[in-house]
Write a protein that holds these residues in place. Sequence first.
Motif, PDB file in Angstrom:
ATOM      1  N   ALA A 154      32.579  -4.939  10.022  1.00  0.00           N
ATOM      2  CA  ALA A 154      31.882  -4.063   9.079  1.00  0.00           C
ATOM      3  C   ALA A 154      31.010  -4.865   8.109  1.00  0.00           C
ATOM      4  O   ALA A 154      29.855  -4.515   7.863  1.00  0.00           O
ATOM      5  N   ALA A 155      31.545  -5.957   7.586  1.00  0.00           N
ATOM      6  CA  ALA A 155      30.775  -6.765   6.636  1.00  0.00           C
ATOM      7  C   ALA A 155      29.476  -7.257   7.273  1.00  0.00           C
ATOM      8  O   ALA A 155      28.462  -7.427   6.588  1.00  0.00           O
ATOM      9  N   CYS A 156      29.508  -7.482   8.586  1.00  0.00           N
ATOM     10  CA  CYS A 156      28.334  -8.028   9.280  1.00  0.00           C
ATOM     11  C   CYS A 156      27.287  -6.958   9.567  1.00  0.00           C
ATOM     12  O   CYS A 156      26.091  -7.219   9.488  1.00  0.00           O
ATOM     13  N   ASP A 157      27.725  -5.753   9.939  1.00  0.00           N
ATOM     14  CA  ASP A 157      26.770  -4.809  10.535  1.00  0.00           C
ATOM     15  C   ASP A 157      26.780  -3.393   9.967  1.00  0.00           C
ATOM     16  O   ASP A 157      25.947  -2.581  10.377  1.00  0.00           O
ATOM     17  N   ALA A 158      27.685  -3.066   9.058  1.00  0.00           N
ATOM     18  CA  ALA A 158      27.754  -1.675   8.574  1.00  0.00           C
ATOM     19  C   ALA A 158      26.539  -1.300   7.730  1.00  0.00           C
ATOM     20  O   ALA A 158      26.123  -0.142   7.727  1.00  0.00           O
ATOM     21  N   LEU A 175      44.323   0.387  11.916  1.00  0.00           N
ATOM     22  CA  LEU A 175      43.166   1.271  12.121  1.00  0.00           C
ATOM     23  C   LEU A 175      42.850   2.123  10.882  1.00  0.00           C
ATOM     24  O   LEU A 175      41.682   2.286  10.521  1.00  0.00           O
ATOM     25  N   ALA A 176      43.887   2.655  10.225  1.00  0.00           N
ATOM     26  CA  ALA A 176      43.637   3.505   9.052  1.00  0.00           C
ATOM     27  C   ALA A 176      42.976   2.691   7.933  1.00  0.00           C
ATOM     28  O   ALA A 176      42.048   3.159   7.261  1.00  0.00           O
ATOM     29  N   ASP A 177      43.435   1.458   7.748  1.00  0.00           N
ATOM     30  CA  ASP A 177      42.826   0.604   6.711  1.00  0.00           C
ATOM     31  C   ASP A 177      41.364   0.294   7.036  1.00  0.00           C
ATOM     32  O   ASP A 177      40.498   0.285   6.156  1.00  0.00           O
ATOM     33  N   ARG A 178      41.111   0.038   8.302  1.00  0.00           N
ATOM     34  CA  ARG A 178      39.726  -0.253   8.690  1.00  0.00           C
ATOM     35  C   ARG A 178      38.859   0.984   8.491  1.00  0.00           C
ATOM     36  O   ARG A 178      37.685   0.882   8.118  1.00  0.00           O
ATOM     37  N   ALA A 179      39.440   2.158   8.718  1.00  0.00           N
ATOM     38  CA  ALA A 179      38.686   3.396   8.500  1.00  0.00           C
ATOM     39  C   ALA A 179      38.290   3.522   7.025  1.00  0.00           C
ATOM     40  O   ALA A 179      37.146   3.847   6.700  1.00  0.00           O
ATOM     41  N   ARG A 180      39.243   3.219   6.141  1.00  0.00           N
ATOM     42  CA  ARG A 180      38.946   3.313   4.704  1.00  0.00           C
ATOM     43  C   ARG A 180      37.823   2.341   4.338  1.00  0.00           C
ATOM     44  O   ARG A 180      36.982   2.625   3.498  1.00  0.00           O
ATOM     45  N   LEU A 181      37.828   1.171   4.976  1.00  0.00           N
ATOM     46  CA  LEU A 181      36.785   0.182   4.700  1.00  0.00           C
ATOM     47  C   LEU A 181      35.423   0.709   5.169  1.00  0.00           C
ATOM     48  O   LEU A 181      34.440   0.692   4.418  1.00  0.00           O
ATOM     49  N   ILE A 182      35.370   1.200   6.386  1.00  0.00           N
ATOM     50  CA  ILE A 182      34.077   1.622   6.947  1.00  0.00           C
ATOM     51  C   ILE A 182      33.536   2.854   6.216  1.00  0.00           C
ATOM     52  O   ILE A 182      32.328   3.049   6.099  1.00  0.00           O
ATOM     53  N   ALA A 183      34.453   3.659   5.660  1.00  0.00           N
ATOM     54  CA  ALA A 183      34.028   4.844   4.913  1.00  0.00           C
ATOM     55  C   ALA A 183      33.208   4.465   3.676  1.00  0.00           C
ATOM     56  O   ALA A 183      32.558   5.308   3.064  1.00  0.00           O
ATOM     57  N   ASP A 187      29.904   8.816   4.851  1.00  0.00           N
ATOM     58  CA  ASP A 187      30.898   9.879   4.629  1.00  0.00           C
ATOM     59  C   ASP A 187      31.012  10.750   5.882  1.00  0.00           C
ATOM     60  O   ASP A 187      31.526  11.862   5.836  1.00  0.00           O
ATOM     61  N   ARG A 188      30.489  10.245   7.007  1.00  0.00           N
ATOM     62  CA  ARG A 188      30.639  10.975   8.282  1.00  0.00           C
ATOM     63  C   ARG A 188      31.291  10.041   9.307  1.00  0.00           C
ATOM     64  O   ARG A 188      30.634   9.503  10.185  1.00  0.00           O
ATOM     65  N   LEU A 189      32.583   9.811   9.100  1.00  0.00           N
ATOM     66  CA  LEU A 189      33.307   8.880   9.968  1.00  0.00           C
ATOM     67  C   LEU A 189      34.404   9.621  10.738  1.00  0.00           C
ATOM     68  O   LEU A 189      35.179  10.377  10.148  1.00  0.00           O
ATOM     69  N   THR A 190      34.455   9.375  12.044  1.00  0.00           N
ATOM     70  CA  THR A 190      35.565   9.880  12.865  1.00  0.00           C
ATOM     71  C   THR A 190      36.312   8.686  13.436  1.00  0.00           C
ATOM     72  O   THR A 190      35.692   7.782  14.012  1.00  0.00           O
ATOM     73  N   GLY A 245      28.810   2.822  15.466  1.00  0.00           N
ATOM     74  CA  GLY A 245      30.224   2.743  15.131  1.00  0.00           C
ATOM     75  C   GLY A 245      30.816   1.365  15.301  1.00  0.00           C
ATOM     76  O   GLY A 245      30.105   0.377  15.541  1.00  0.00           O
ATOM     77  N   PHE A 246      32.127   1.373  15.185  1.00  0.00           N
ATOM     78  CA  PHE A 246      32.886   0.114  15.226  1.00  0.00           C
ATOM     79  C   PHE A 246      34.071   0.255  16.164  1.00  0.00           C
ATOM     80  O   PHE A 246      34.614   1.348  16.324  1.00  0.00           O
TER      81      PHE A 246
END
Length: 323
Positions: A154-158, A175-183, A187-190, A245-246
């Motif tokens: 995420a830090a590289c490409d988000a 996975l849940a922690d990574r989701a919080r990071l990418i959010a 605000d449209r993350l699945t 996505g990631f």
Amino acid sequence: MTESAYNPDTASVEVDVVIIGGGPAGLSAALNLARARASVIVVDAGRPRNAATLRSHGFLTRDGVSPLELRKLARAELAAYPAVRVLDRTLATAVLPTDSEIGMRFIVALQGRSAGLPPAVAARSVLVATGIRETLPAIPSLRAYYGMTMFSCAACDAFELQDRPLALIGDTLDLADRARLIARWTDRLTVFTNGSDVIDTIEEAELAASGIAVERRPIDDLEGERGTVSAVRLTDGTRIGIEGGFVRPHWDPALDFLAPIDVDRDEDGHLVVDGSGRTTHAGIYAAGDAAAPGPQQLIVAAGQGARAAAVLVQDLIGVRTAH
Ligand SMILES: Cc1cc2nc3c(=O)[nH]c(=O)nc-3n(C[C@H](O)[C@H](O)[C@H](O)COP(=O)(O)OP(=O)(O)OC[C@H]3O[C@@H](n4cnc5c(N)ncnc54)[C@H](O)[C@@H]3O)c2cc1C
């Protein structure tokens, strides 16, 4: 420091340091070791982890540079230092300890097709900068999008994907922690667990409260064209539109060549190092993604390489702290 020398008795080359891996960690270490007048051989198989991507981000003065260009620039700088020799398309197959406590402590066995390649190199110290191998989720066409609109860091490409509908695909417990990071970037993350149950119902409710959807049905494939992903297709035929996505790969530092060396690894297999890149085996150092705490970034790998080089020189001389 020793001159790089060919020893006809052992049919090997002797150097102060063999660096295994010619990515940012290894090349940065080589530059700094050469400047400290150490003789260095860099052994590089030439398969960098970020080869899939066209642009690298976050490297100060080189934001957006292609990974290939970054390596070319580094190699051009190293060419000015005759004490460094780079063995391209060459694999280090084993690092073997020798009886010597202060001289050539290691033999590094090599495999490659270059003309004149020595079968082995003897070294006082070895720096492991081999990066990591990654196994992507088993989705048939993922590779066609990886590095283009699907990424892992995420830090590289988000930043380039911000505010778009994004997917996060994985089956790891973080996975849940990574989701919080990418959010942070959309605000449209699945989050797609792809049939695994790595997110429990409490986490799912917490994610939902932050506007992050969790999709548990298995994935059939990704859809899109020319590297641009447009949807995740589930096995029941449902299509969920995304614009990027990631994924969360499984990471594995491929360190079989170190099997003859007694050295500590963490639970993920990364080499345990102190703050300066020393492993638990005297004379063996590590930098970049191969070293704990795990996958990082180009500039971090380069910094770790430089730091390990400084400490390695001090250790070769026998000075503990002389920063
Ligand atoms: C798709 C993708 C995109 C990325 N984008 C970015 C980005 O934008 N910005 C960023 O900062 N980071 C990015 N990264 C992360 C970055 O690529 C890594 O953090 C960085 O390359 C780590 O550097 P390294 O020197 O440790 O390892 P690497 O760059 O992987 O280099 C290791 C080298 O060692 C060689 N090697 C391995 N084993 C052996 C052996 N036994 N003998 C000889 N050679 C060997 C390999 O072939 C390779 O050339 C990205 C990663 C990926 C996968």
